[in-house]
Scaffold this active site. Structure first.
Site, short mmCIF file in Angstrom:
data_model
loop_
_atom_site.label_atom_id
_atom_site.label_comp_id
_atom_site.label_asym_id
_atom_site.label_seq_id
_atom_site.Cartn_x
_atom_site.Cartn_y
_atom_site.Cartn_z
CD GLU A 176 8.66 -7.03 1.80
OE1 GLU A 176 8.51 -5.86 2.16
OE2 GLU A 176 7.74 -7.73 1.33
NE ARG A 235 -4.24 4.55 -1.85
CZ ARG A 235 -4.92 3.47 -1.50
NH1 ARG A 235 -6.10 3.60 -0.89
NH2 ARG A 235 -4.45 2.26 -1.72
#
Length: 328
Positions: A39, A130
């Protein structure tokens, strides 16, 4: 991997081979998967995340949270809204997060995380499928119950309509660790604990007098959340709540959190993912009179109060369940 495990920063070509090998070994040990991603390194970067809820068809966003103050890629202080982005960047983040969730048919509460560069460009990091530790920041700013919304969507309910956000909210993570010694985790008994009882302050915790902090779990002891009509009021309320918290018996990052909130870079909103680890943090020396007062208060508490909660607590359900086991 989670919490930055396996991540290596590479600044030149001759560092690639060693960094790649080290990251692969760590990833294999932690996750049994040695596949790597490469990245772009963004510097200086803000860590900004968007709270979403999806019903499998569409998604809604409950604003963004600034989570840039970190150590070892783990967040320490979070706030909403982010003080370091403009409305164009903010809307781009919200639109991208909801588009992603709708496209993949996401059904749950979740967080879409981004890095934001100094020019306002933003880059996708990951989706946490979540509720996260810092979700109370969003709840306090929007006046919403995200846990309830998550359950209702799971049962086929309609997507909630995000209320108009109000004011500013902040959260500090109170951890059992020594920030003045490399953030080493700490263990031991909680000998004395008193939380502040203040308006617009929320405490989420599972510890109490007599709790014993073990090395087998995460170091998080409590989340201290404060809301204010603006950022400065929220900061002062959170600062006051931390200073009024009494926690004796084990090392924590309580004074370090106070240092962060009182720093010039935090007051001005100049917070980046590298800010904490780029600073020197000398350990403070508590005044002798404060230590003496704490010792006297603890002595009085021990004489008049059975703390319970430790391994000898005969009222603990963990010692009264008998031959309990999960169904086969």
């Amino acid at each position: 991997g989670g919490g930055g495990k396996g991540m290596r920063r590479v600044d030149s070509a001759d560092e690639v081979e060693e960094a790649f090998s080290g990251a692969r070994r760590e990833a294999t040990a932690a996750f049994a998967d040695d596949r790597m991603l490469v990245e772009k390194y963004i510097f200086p970067a803000r860590h900004v995340e968007v709270q979403i809820i999806g019903d499998g068809k569409g998604a809604v966003a409950f604003g963004e949270r600034e989570c840039s103050l970190q150590r070892r890629y783990q967040k320490i202080i979070e706030e909403s809204p982010s003080p370091g982005i403009n409305e164009k960047t903010r809307q781009g983040l919200l639109d991208s997060a909801t588009k992603l969730a709708s496209t993949v048919g996401y059904q749950n509460a979740g967080t879409v995380e981004f890095l934001v560069g100094p020019d306002g460009s933003f880059y996708f990091l990951e989706v946490n499928s979540r509720l996260q530790v810092e979700h109370p920041v969003t709840e306090e700013r929007f006046g919403s119950d995200l846990v309830r919304a998550q359950v209702e969507v799971a049962h086929g309910g309609a997507l909630p309509t995000p209320p108009t956000p109000r004011g500013h909210a902040m959260e500090a993570r109170l951890n059992a660790e020594d920030p003045y010694n490399g953030f080493l985790p700490a263990t031991g008994p909680v000998l004395m604990l008193e939380w502040p009882n203040k308006p617009f302050v929320r405490i989420d915790t599972g510890i109490h007098d007599g709790s014993v902090i073990q090395p087998h779990y995460d170091s998080l002891l409590a989340k201290i959340i404060a809301w204010g009509a603006d950022r400065e009021q929220a900061r002062k309320r959170l600062l006051g709540a931390l200073m009024d918290t009494v926690l004796l018996g084990l090392t924590s990052n309580q004074s370090f959190l106070v240092d962060l909130l009182e720093s010039d870079f935090f007051k001005s909103g100049e917070t980046f993912t590298t800010t904490v680890e780029a600073q020197e943090w000398p350990a403070p020396e508590p005044p002798e009179e404060v230590v003496a007062a704490a010792q006297q208060a603890l002595a009085r508490r021990v004489e008049t109060h059975d703390t319970g909660g430790g391994p000898s607590d005969r009222y603990s359900p963990w010692y009264r369940m008998g031959a309990f086991r999960m169904s086969e």
